[in-house]
Structures are given as structure tokens and as C-alpha cells.
Design a protein around this motif. Structure first.
Motif, PDB file in Angstrom:
ATOM      1  N   PHE A  59       0.844  -1.195   0.000  1.00 27.63           N
ATOM      2  CA  PHE A  59       0.000   0.000   0.000  1.00 27.63           C
ATOM      3  C   PHE A  59       0.880   1.246   0.000  1.00 27.63           C
ATOM      4  O   PHE A  59       1.930   1.276   0.644  1.00 27.63           O
ATOM      5  CB  PHE A  59      -0.900   0.024   1.242  1.00 27.63           C
ATOM      6  CG  PHE A  59      -1.868  -1.127   1.335  1.00 27.63           C
ATOM      7  CD1 PHE A  59      -3.175  -0.994   0.918  1.00 27.63           C
ATOM      8  CD2 PHE A  59      -1.453  -2.356   1.843  1.00 27.63           C
ATOM      9  CE1 PHE A  59      -4.058  -2.051   0.997  1.00 27.63           C
ATOM     10  CE2 PHE A  59      -2.334  -3.420   1.934  1.00 27.63           C
ATOM     11  CZ  PHE A  59      -3.642  -3.270   1.512  1.00 27.63           C
ATOM     12  N   THR A  60       0.407   2.280  -0.695  1.00 23.22           N
ATOM     13  CA  THR A  60       1.166   3.539  -0.738  1.00 23.22           C
ATOM     14  C   THR A  60       0.869   4.429   0.451  1.00 23.22           C
ATOM     15  O   THR A  60       1.540   5.442   0.646  1.00 23.22           O
ATOM     16  CB  THR A  60       0.854   4.304  -2.033  1.00 23.22           C
ATOM     17  OG1 THR A  60      -0.567   4.492  -2.145  1.00 23.22           O
ATOM     18  CG2 THR A  60       1.365   3.534  -3.247  1.00 23.22           C
ATOM     19  N   THR A  61      -0.130   4.070   1.270  1.00 28.85           N
ATOM     20  CA  THR A  61      -0.402   4.795   2.509  1.00 28.85           C
ATOM     21  C   THR A  61      -0.717   3.797   3.621  1.00 28.85           C
ATOM     22  O   THR A  61      -1.298   2.730   3.359  1.00 28.85           O
ATOM     23  CB  THR A  61      -1.588   5.774   2.377  1.00 28.85           C
ATOM     24  OG1 THR A  61      -2.807   5.022   2.230  1.00 28.85           O
ATOM     25  CG2 THR A  61      -1.402   6.704   1.189  1.00 28.85           C
ATOM     26  N   THR A  62      -0.349   4.138   4.838  1.00 30.25           N
ATOM     27  CA  THR A  62      -0.697   3.282   5.976  1.00 30.25           C
ATOM     28  C   THR A  62      -2.195   3.321   6.233  1.00 30.25           C
ATOM     29  O   THR A  62      -2.769   2.342   6.729  1.00 30.25           O
ATOM     30  CB  THR A  62       0.057   3.720   7.239  1.00 30.25           C
ATOM     31  OG1 THR A  62      -0.187   5.105   7.485  1.00 30.25           O
ATOM     32  CG2 THR A  62       1.546   3.495   7.094  1.00 30.25           C
ATOM     33  N   GLU A  63      -2.838   4.438   5.895  1.00 26.34           N
ATOM     34  CA  GLU A  63      -4.282   4.544   6.090  1.00 26.34           C
ATOM     35  C   GLU A  63      -5.014   3.494   5.260  1.00 26.34           C
ATOM     36  O   GLU A  63      -5.977   2.876   5.728  1.00 26.34           O
ATOM     37  CB  GLU A  63      -4.778   5.944   5.731  1.00 26.34           C
ATOM     38  CG  GLU A  63      -4.341   7.052   6.681  1.00 26.34           C
ATOM     39  CD  GLU A  63      -2.894   7.485   6.464  1.00 26.34           C
ATOM     40  OE1 GLU A  63      -2.375   8.203   7.328  1.00 26.34           O
ATOM     41  OE2 GLU A  63      -2.301   7.109   5.423  1.00 26.34           O
ATOM     42  N   ALA A  64      -4.556   3.297   4.025  1.00 25.28           N
ATOM     43  CA  ALA A  64      -5.187   2.291   3.167  1.00 25.28           C
ATOM     44  C   ALA A  64      -4.991   0.891   3.725  1.00 25.28           C
ATOM     45  O   ALA A  64      -5.914   0.064   3.708  1.00 25.28           O
ATOM     46  CB  ALA A  64      -4.616   2.387   1.757  1.00 25.28           C
ATOM     47  N   ALA A  65      -3.793   0.600   4.239  1.00 24.46           N
ATOM     48  CA  ALA A  65      -3.544  -0.710   4.848  1.00 24.46           C
ATOM     49  C   ALA A  65      -4.422  -0.898   6.085  1.00 24.46           C
ATOM     50  O   ALA A  65      -4.980  -1.987   6.309  1.00 24.46           O
ATOM     51  CB  ALA A  65      -2.074  -0.852   5.217  1.00 24.46           C
ATOM     52  N   GLY A  66      -4.549   0.156   6.887  1.00 22.60           N
ATOM     53  CA  GLY A  66      -5.409   0.079   8.064  1.00 22.60           C
ATOM     54  C   GLY A  66      -6.858  -0.148   7.702  1.00 22.60           C
ATOM     55  O   GLY A  66      -7.574  -0.906   8.375  1.00 22.60           O
ATOM     56  N   ARG A  75      -8.398  -2.773  16.202  1.00 25.35           N
ATOM     57  CA  ARG A  75      -7.875  -3.020  14.859  1.00 25.35           C
ATOM     58  C   ARG A  75      -8.230  -1.917  13.874  1.00 25.35           C
ATOM     59  O   ARG A  75      -7.550  -1.746  12.869  1.00 25.35           O
ATOM     60  CB  ARG A  75      -8.368  -4.394  14.375  1.00 25.35           C
ATOM     61  CG  ARG A  75      -7.718  -5.535  15.149  1.00 25.35           C
ATOM     62  CD  ARG A  75      -8.379  -6.862  14.894  1.00 25.35           C
ATOM     63  NE  ARG A  75      -9.692  -6.936  15.521  1.00 25.35           N
ATOM     64  CZ  ARG A  75     -10.409  -8.064  15.622  1.00 25.35           C
ATOM     65  NH1 ARG A  75      -9.927  -9.187  15.122  1.00 25.35           N
ATOM     66  NH2 ARG A  75     -11.588  -8.066  16.204  1.00 25.35           N
ATOM     67  N   THR A  76      -9.272  -1.157  14.173  1.00 26.30           N
ATOM     68  CA  THR A  76      -9.642  -0.039  13.306  1.00 26.30           C
ATOM     69  C   THR A  76      -8.718   1.167  13.482  1.00 26.30           C
ATOM     70  O   THR A  76      -8.822   2.131  12.731  1.00 26.30           O
ATOM     71  CB  THR A  76     -11.087   0.403  13.597  1.00 26.30           C
ATOM     72  OG1 THR A  76     -11.225   0.678  14.995  1.00 26.30           O
ATOM     73  CG2 THR A  76     -12.072  -0.678  13.193  1.00 26.30           C
ATOM     74  N   ARG A  77      -7.792   1.119  14.451  1.00 25.41           N
ATOM     75  CA  ARG A  77      -6.960   2.288  14.754  1.00 25.41           C
ATOM     76  C   ARG A  77      -5.465   2.016  14.573  1.00 25.41           C
ATOM     77  O   ARG A  77      -4.624   2.771  15.058  1.00 25.41           O
ATOM     78  CB  ARG A  77      -7.265   2.784  16.171  1.00 25.41           C
ATOM     79  CG  ARG A  77      -8.756   2.939  16.427  1.00 25.41           C
ATOM     80  CD  ARG A  77      -9.071   3.827  17.588  1.00 25.41           C
ATOM     81  NE  ARG A  77      -8.855   5.232  17.284  1.00 25.41           N
ATOM     82  CZ  ARG A  77      -9.177   6.234  18.112  1.00 25.41           C
ATOM     83  NH1 ARG A  77      -9.733   5.963  19.290  1.00 25.41           N
ATOM     84  NH2 ARG A  77      -8.939   7.485  17.776  1.00 25.41           N
ATOM     85  N   ILE A  78      -5.146   0.925  13.870  1.00 21.18           N
ATOM     86  CA  ILE A  78      -3.740   0.585  13.643  1.00 21.18           C
ATOM     87  C   ILE A  78      -3.016   1.687  12.888  1.00 21.18           C
ATOM     88  O   ILE A  78      -1.892   2.067  13.226  1.00 21.18           O
ATOM     89  CB  ILE A  78      -3.646  -0.761  12.886  1.00 21.18           C
ATOM     90  CG1 ILE A  78      -4.040  -1.920  13.811  1.00 21.18           C
ATOM     91  CG2 ILE A  78      -2.230  -0.989  12.349  1.00 21.18           C
ATOM     92  CD1 ILE A  78      -4.154  -3.259  13.112  1.00 21.18           C
ATOM     93  N   ALA A  79      -3.654   2.211  11.841  1.00 21.97           N
ATOM     94  CA  ALA A  79      -3.013   3.264  11.042  1.00 21.97           C
ATOM     95  C   ALA A  79      -2.717   4.491  11.885  1.00 21.97           C
ATOM     96  O   ALA A  79      -1.674   5.144  11.705  1.00 21.97           O
ATOM     97  CB  ALA A  79      -3.899   3.634   9.854  1.00 21.97           C
TER      98      ALA A  79
END
Length: 462
Positions: free
Chosen positions: A228-235, A348-352
Motif C-alpha cells: 500500500f502507498t499509505t498506511t491509512e489504506a492498509a489500516g 484493529r480499526t486504529r492501527i493506522a
């Protein structure tokens, strides 16, 4: 009883070779792997070979009012096995027998000194599987896993150590042997005392044997990697996996710093690309068509959430190679300096958000912080790298360590997901559980260890 008299009594009971007092030798048993945790100089290190020897040590120390610090292989990361001045370090590595494997009832009886990987290999010969697999599984011991309620990469599907425990044998403060739990699948007779001792870090008693549940040996896993190019997308992908009810056998995350360190160490390109900010690694051990469907669903989620690279393989060797990139992160970071690894668990919804917080802290303290973790259960391991010859960098590393814990709590998390409280997070435990929770902890401690001789100062102070 004087110290000399205590040492003499220990040697009479265990034999001369099982009681070590040379300071150069005992120093090697005085600390675990956590550099921040305080440690002291033990009076002696003892290595009993059976439960009766453990009982003899506990009784002798109780008579002399000398503290006992139980210890396994020393792979811990919280200081829970660190000596205090004048204590007896009780090393359990010689209690190293797999006592029984009952394949029909899918359970085993094991002593605390058995190495996790050796135990897994032993039960595998019977077509069975022991799930808890800490990253140090090739040298950590079952007793240490029990004392810290260790987890590992497979927690998302199989749970942590306590989820496999059926019963324990524990030496109490008066030297008596408590037998807890059962061998049956169900059982609600009395308090669940076995679960009380799991994760108690040797503060309530000394575990000398465990009865654990086993699983059928899983199928060879298929593996997915997604960049993923962003951690938000991975999260977002992790949150979707959870909300849609998918339960892979493994779901790990690596940030950009971890990816780069692993690639440099392994001298290979794991396919993430230079723009990759986060990598998800997933496995399914459900076998054949079921695994294919699970990974296809995972791959679709990753693609929907913006992954620009996905790769699926059913080849076991290739899957192990991809997973190796995750397992070697801590070793890889040693190229840049000494590492100090944290252990926080967030929803798990707040990993990013946690990873973003670690990036901010990294900039503030001017040190490299790499984040890897068990995305499937939200347990993250931000790892701070500093130079060993720089006291100033060490101080900044300590600042970062505490700042990460603060972020974890602010996100609704916990200050330890699997490493334990030990001697490094005592004030954080108090902050997390509050005064009533701390009072109950102390009441339990006083009931089982009234003289405060079992690992005093670990987890909390009386």
C-alpha cells in the motif's frame, strides 16, 4: 537464616552443581532482553531438575525470607525475569520434559523448561499443533510463555497462550503444590485458577507443569502479500477483513522502515516497491479450495482499499520466504544500532493511527522507529533504534518508548499485548487499570504471597 546458611541448604537439597554463586556466572542470569528495565545482583542462581527441587527452593527461601525470581530462557522483553539485589534466581530450564502427548484427547502435559519450537515439533509427529508462536519460538520456553501469556503470529485465529491452557501445577509460597484445571474440554468446578496464574509473571507462584490443548495439524498455508502507498489504506484493509468476518491464520503488517530494513538484511526485493508505505502479509491454513477462497477475498479487500501490489502463492517455500521478511525485522534493525521494542495493542480499526503516531514521535525524538505487528489482533511492536555508545540517544529512546504507550492508551488500547508488564511498565499498568484494579491486584498478591517473596516489584509494588 544467614545468606551463607541459605546457600548451603540449597546445595544440600539440589546438589552443588545446581547452585551457582560466582558473580561472573550469576550476572548472565540477571536480566532478560529489555534494556530499560532495572536489574540487580542475585545472591544465587538455582537450577532444579524437578518439581520437588522447586518446592525445596521455595521452602528454603521462605524460611530465610529471601525473594525468588523465576526465570526461563531469558527471552522476555519486559524485565519480568530481572533479578533484584540479594534474590535467588530460580531457573526452570532443566524441567524440560514433554511428559505426555494424548493424541486421542488432543492434549499434552509439558514442563516449563521445554523450548516452544521443540514442543511444537514433538506434537507435530502426532498430527497435532500447538498454536502459540512468539517470535522467539526457537529458543523461548513454555514456562516463560505461560508467565507472560505470550502470543505470536497466529493469534488472530488461534488466540494467545491462555487460550490453550487446560490446567497447571504451581508451587505456592509455602512450598505446597497446587493442581489446577482439568483434562476435559469443559469444566466449571470452582474458580478458574489456571487462568489466574497465566500472565502473572511469577508473582503468585512457580509453574512446574502445564496441561495444554492441541489442535489438529493445519494444512500447509497459502500466502498473500499486499503493498500500500499509505498506511491509512492498509489500516482500512485490516478493518474490512475484520468487519467481513474473515479469519486468516496470520495477518501481519510492516511499515516502510521495517520493509526497507528487512530487504537490506535479506538482500532481496520482496516486491513492495519504493513507494510502499505498508505491507500486509496474510496466510490461510484451511487447505486447498477453502484457502483459495479466503485469500481471494482478502486480495479483493486489499485491492478495493487501494493496494497497488498483491501476490498470492500456494508454494510453501515461497510463502516461508515472504514471511521471513516479517520475522527478521528485529535482527535487520541491528544494522542501524541497538533496538528497543515496544508492545502496544490497539483496536484493529486504529492501527493506522498508531503507526502515524509513531512516525510523529520518530520525527520529534530524531530516531528511527520501525513498526511491525499482528494486524489481525491489533498488537503492534514499534521498535526504536539508537546508538549503543550514546547515552543521549538512549534517553531519547526512553522518551519515545513512553510516548508510544501514551498514544496506544489514547487510542483505546493497552500498554502490553503479549510481552507483559514486568519491571518496565508498572506505572503504566496503574494508569491503565486504575486504583480499584490495582487494589484488587494487590489483594490477590497478598493472599497468595503474603511475604511478597515471588518476583517482588514486577507488575506493581505492594
Amino acid at each position: 537464616m544467614s545468606n551463607d546458611a541459605l546457600v548451603a541448604k540449597l546445595r544440600d537439597g539440589l546438589g552443588k552443581d545446581a547452585v551457582l554463586t560466582d558473580p561472573d556466572v550469576t550476572a548472565s542470569y540477571a536480566r532478560d532482553m529489555m534494556p530499560l528495565a532495572p536489574g540487580g545482583s542475585p545472591l544465587a542462581v538455582v537450577l532444579p531438575s524437578d518439581a520437588e527441587g522447586v518446592q525445596a527452593v521455595v521452602r528454603a527461601c521462605a524460611e530465610a525470607k529471601v525473594p525468588i525470581v523465576p526465570r526461563g530462557a531469558g527471552s522476555g522483553l519486559s524485565g519480568a525475569a530481572n533479578a533484584i539485589d540479594g534474590c535467588v534466581v530460580l531457573v526452570l530450564t532443566k524441567l524440560d520434559q514433554v511428559v505426555e502427548i494424548d493424541a486421542g484427547n488432543r492434549l499434552a502435559v509439558v514442563q516449563p523448561g521445554v523450548v516452544n519450537l521443540d514442543f511444537r515439533n514433538a506434537v507435530e509427529k502426532h498430527g497435532l499443533f500447538y498454536p502459540p508462536d512468539p517470535s522467539s519460538y526457537d529458543w523461548c520456553t513454555i514456562g516463560g510463555n505461560l508467565s507472560t501469556n505470550a502470543g505470536g503470529l497466529c493469534c488472530v485465529k488461534y488466540g494467545v497462550t491462555t487460550d490453550s491452557v487446560l490446567g497447571l501445577e504451581v508451587v505456592l509460597a509455602d512450598g505446597s503444590l497446587l493442581k489446577t484445571g482439568r483434562r476435559t474440554v469443559k469444566g466449571v468446578a470452582g474458580y478458574d485458577l489456571a487462568k489466574l496464574f497465566v500472565g502473572s509473571e511469577g508473582t503468585l507462584g512457580v509453574i512446574t507443569q502445564a496441561t495444554v490443548a492441541l489442535k489438529p495439524l493445519p494444512q500447509a498455508p497459502a500466502t498473500l502479500v499486499a503493498g500500500f502507498t499509505t498506511t491509512e489504506a492498509a489500516g482500512e484493509a485490516v478493518a474490512r477483513v475484520v468487519s467481513e468476518g474473515l479469519v486468516p491464520s496470520l495477518l501481519e503488517i510492516m511499515d516502510a522502515a521495517s520493509i526497507k530494513a528487512s530487504e537490506a538484511y535479506l538482500k532481496t526485493d520482496i516486491g513492495a516497491g519504493s513507494d510502499c508505505k505498508a505491507l500486509l502479509l496474510a496466510q490461510s491454513d484451511s487447505g486447498a479450495e477453502v484457502a483459495r477462497r479466503e485469500l481471494a477475498a482478502l486480495e479483493q479487500i486489499c485491492t478495493d482499499c487501494g493496494s497497488d501490489m498483491t501476490y498470492v502463492t500456494e508454494d510453501l517455500a515461497e510463502g516461508n520466504m515472504l514471511l521471513q521478511a516479517r520475522r527478521v525485522v528485529l535482527t535487520a534493525l541491528e544494522h542501524y544500532g541497538i533496538w528497543l521494542t515496544d508492545d502496544v495493542c490497539v483496536p484493529r480499526t486504529r492501527i493506522a493511527e498508531l503507526i502515524a503516531g509513531c512516525e510523529r514521535i520518530s520525527e520529534e525524538v530524531g530516531l528511527r522507529i520501525a513498526v511491525v505487528g499482528h494486524a489481525g489482533d491489533g498488537n503492534m511492536h514499534p521498535t526504536i533504534v539508537y546508538q549503543p555508545d550514546s547515552p543521549e540517544e538512549f534517553e531519547r529512546a526512553k522518551t519515545a518508548f513512553d510516548a508510544i504507550l501514551e498514544v496506544g492508551l489514547s487510542l483505546g488500547g493497552t500498554v502490553t499485548g503479549e510481552h507483559g508488564v514486568g519491571k518496565i511498565k508498572r506505572e503504566w499498568l496503574a494508569k491503565e487499570i486504575g486504583p480499584v484494579g490495582l487494589r484488587v491486584h494487590r489483594q490477590i498478591k497478598r493472599a497468595l504471597d503474603p511475604e511478597n517473596l515471588f518476583n517482588p516489584g514486577s507488575m506493581f509494588s505492594l
